[in-house]
Design an enzyme around this catalytic site. Sequence first.
Site, mmCIF file in Angstrom:
data_model
loop_
_atom_site.group_PDB
_atom_site.id
_atom_site.type_symbol
_atom_site.label_atom_id
_atom_site.label_comp_id
_atom_site.label_asym_id
_atom_site.label_seq_id
_atom_site.Cartn_x
_atom_site.Cartn_y
_atom_site.Cartn_z
ATOM 1 N N LYS A 1 77.816 7.404 43.424
ATOM 2 C CA LYS A 1 77.574 6.755 44.722
ATOM 3 C C LYS A 1 76.447 7.473 45.449
ATOM 4 O O LYS A 1 75.585 6.851 46.056
ATOM 5 C CB LYS A 1 78.847 6.839 45.582
ATOM 6 C CG LYS A 1 80.045 6.134 44.972
ATOM 7 C CD LYS A 1 81.378 6.761 45.397
ATOM 8 C CE LYS A 1 82.442 6.584 44.337
ATOM 9 N NZ LYS A 1 83.677 7.325 44.547
ATOM 10 N N LYS B 1 76.384 19.663 46.331
ATOM 11 C CA LYS B 1 76.611 18.956 47.596
ATOM 12 C C LYS B 1 76.045 19.755 48.761
ATOM 13 O O LYS B 1 75.500 19.180 49.701
ATOM 14 C CB LYS B 1 78.105 18.693 47.808
ATOM 15 C CG LYS B 1 78.656 17.596 46.910
ATOM 16 C CD LYS B 1 80.111 17.311 47.219
ATOM 17 C CE LYS B 1 80.738 16.370 46.221
ATOM 18 N NZ LYS B 1 82.183 16.271 46.351
ATOM 19 N N LYS C 1 73.780 11.077 36.315
ATOM 20 C CA LYS C 1 75.133 10.514 36.250
ATOM 21 C C LYS C 1 75.253 9.349 37.231
ATOM 22 O O LYS C 1 74.718 9.435 38.338
ATOM 23 C CB LYS C 1 76.102 11.642 36.656
ATOM 24 C CG LYS C 1 77.540 11.306 36.605
ATOM 25 C CD LYS C 1 78.368 12.436 37.201
ATOM 26 C CE LYS C 1 78.449 12.335 38.704
ATOM 27 N NZ LYS C 1 79.409 13.246 39.334
HETATM 28 P P1 TYM Z 1 85.416 10.865 42.021
HETATM 29 O O1 TYM Z 1 85.999 10.069 43.134
HETATM 30 O O2 TYM Z 1 84.005 11.310 42.158
HETATM 31 O O3 TYM Z 1 85.510 10.075 40.675
HETATM 32 C C1 TYM Z 1 86.727 9.509 40.188
HETATM 33 C C2 TYM Z 1 86.774 9.625 38.677
HETATM 34 O O4 TYM Z 1 85.640 8.962 38.096
HETATM 35 C C3 TYM Z 1 84.976 9.852 37.194
HETATM 36 N N1 TYM Z 1 83.535 9.567 37.229
HETATM 37 C C4 TYM Z 1 82.785 9.394 36.138
HETATM 38 N N2 TYM Z 1 83.084 9.413 34.825
HETATM 39 C C5 TYM Z 1 82.077 9.175 33.960
HETATM 40 N N3 TYM Z 1 80.796 8.915 34.322
HETATM 41 C C6 TYM Z 1 80.449 8.877 35.636
HETATM 42 N N4 TYM Z 1 79.214 8.595 35.983
HETATM 43 C C7 TYM Z 1 81.464 9.135 36.607
HETATM 44 N N5 TYM Z 1 81.490 9.178 37.965
HETATM 45 C C8 TYM Z 1 82.762 9.445 38.330
HETATM 46 C C9 TYM Z 1 85.283 11.247 37.739
HETATM 47 O O5 TYM Z 1 85.134 12.220 36.734
HETATM 48 C C10 TYM Z 1 86.709 11.090 38.198
HETATM 49 O O6 TYM Z 1 87.604 11.271 37.139
HETATM 50 N N6 TYM Z 1 87.243 15.473 42.744
HETATM 51 C C11 TYM Z 1 87.562 14.155 42.198
HETATM 52 C C12 TYM Z 1 88.757 13.503 42.833
HETATM 53 C C13 TYM Z 1 90.047 14.282 42.782
HETATM 54 C C14 TYM Z 1 90.840 14.496 41.620
HETATM 55 C C15 TYM Z 1 91.984 15.222 42.099
HETATM 56 C C16 TYM Z 1 90.699 14.186 40.277
HETATM 57 C C17 TYM Z 1 90.682 14.836 43.838
HETATM 58 N N7 TYM Z 1 91.868 15.407 43.415
HETATM 59 C C18 TYM Z 1 92.982 15.624 41.200
HETATM 60 C C19 TYM Z 1 91.705 14.579 39.394
HETATM 61 C C20 TYM Z 1 92.837 15.284 39.867
HETATM 62 C C21 TYM Z 1 86.359 13.249 42.447
HETATM 63 O O7 TYM Z 1 85.554 13.482 43.308
HETATM 64 O O8 TYM Z 1 86.355 12.117 41.699
#
Ligand code: TYM
Length: 349
Positions: free
Chosen positions: A197, A115, A194
């Site tokens: 967004k 990022k 991957k």
């Molecule tokens: P975020 O918002 O990017 O994504 C939410 C969830 O979707 C999964 N994900 C994917 N899985 C498979 N293939 C993909 N292309 C893909 N894109 C997204 C992510 O692995 C995630 O599980 N940092 C985290 C949010 C967060 C969080 C937490 C997660 C904040 N606090 C505590 C677990 C526990 C994030 O940015 O997810």
Amino acid sequence: MTETRRRVFSGIQPSGDVHLGNYLGAIKNWVELTERYESIYCIVDLHAITIPYEPEELHDRVLDLAVALIASGLEADRCTLFVQSHVPEHAELAWLLNTVTPLGDLQRMTQFKEKSERIKAVSAGLLNYPVLQAADILLYRADLVPVGEDQRQHLELTREIARRWNARYGELFPEPDALIGPGRRVLGLDGVSKMSKSQNNVIPLLATPEELDAIVRTAVTDPARVARVDPGNPNVCNVFALHRVFSSPAEVEEIEIRCQTAGIGCVECKRLLAGNIADELAPVRERALELRERPDLVREVLHEGAERARVIARETLAEAYDRMGLRRNMAPTPAAPAAPAPAATPDPA
Ligand code: TYM
């Protein structure tokens, strides 16, 4: 005898349309887990503000995401769903955890490095992002955290932070296990990176059948298959990978053979896929349309969710403050009841 169920926690950022990566990598699994575990799911708006964003849009994004999550099956009677900033204990615990987190560990995080390359002004918030994530999880003393593969490193750091804090202040936080589901790394329309967004390569969860058809049509297939008459290799094709998820086993088998023998072209193959995705997600889309008409209901779910979450959050935070020597109650101790006046002794005559 009531058995205490193990606790699951996970979060998702309100930073754009929910896409099939989120759905297959996380949300679908979250819904299934509600059957077996006490489940707490959080819309992490405080995380979403660590990169440039539009303040006017954030609230709508939070509500849109809540609609998508509830429509996917995360109803209030199955889990606790809430917005991170509604439970201020997240930010408070993050501060406490910052004090046991080595700076070098944060600088080494892959997502931070990726990022920071994309953003001009990198904030301390972006660096501390994983500490807030650790706070989210540890605040609920969660046992399991269902996430996609991309979150594995953050989960390892969460465990490390829990270990360090427990070693210094006494056992309080269980070390949570990452639960990586079958859709661990869904690729985007480019078939290489991957689905994300920020990569602009997503298939939105709530797209209409017509939109799905147009979007899937742009997906990259086997790059070696140049002409319709060329046989293709399904094993290097992301459209085929998605067929495995959304099409019936018989259809998958047929497509595999027809692709390898040039019996089906990529255009038709994509049209079939778009149709199958639309069919599978039709109930989610319909429910989302209903919920969009009832924003008060969505707000109520989030309000109640935050109330429920806060009961646990307050308790953990109070214990953490106390163990760290931060005594917050300075109210004067109630005055001791006055001692009864000694009985008057009559004056000697
Ligand atoms: P975020 O918002 O990017 O994504 C939410 C969830 O979707 C999964 N994900 C994917 N899985 C498979 N293939 C993909 N292309 C893909 N894109 C997204 C992510 O692995 C995630 O599980 N940092 C985290 C949010 C967060 C969080 C937490 C997660 C904040 N606090 C505590 C677990 C526990 C994030 O940015 O997810």
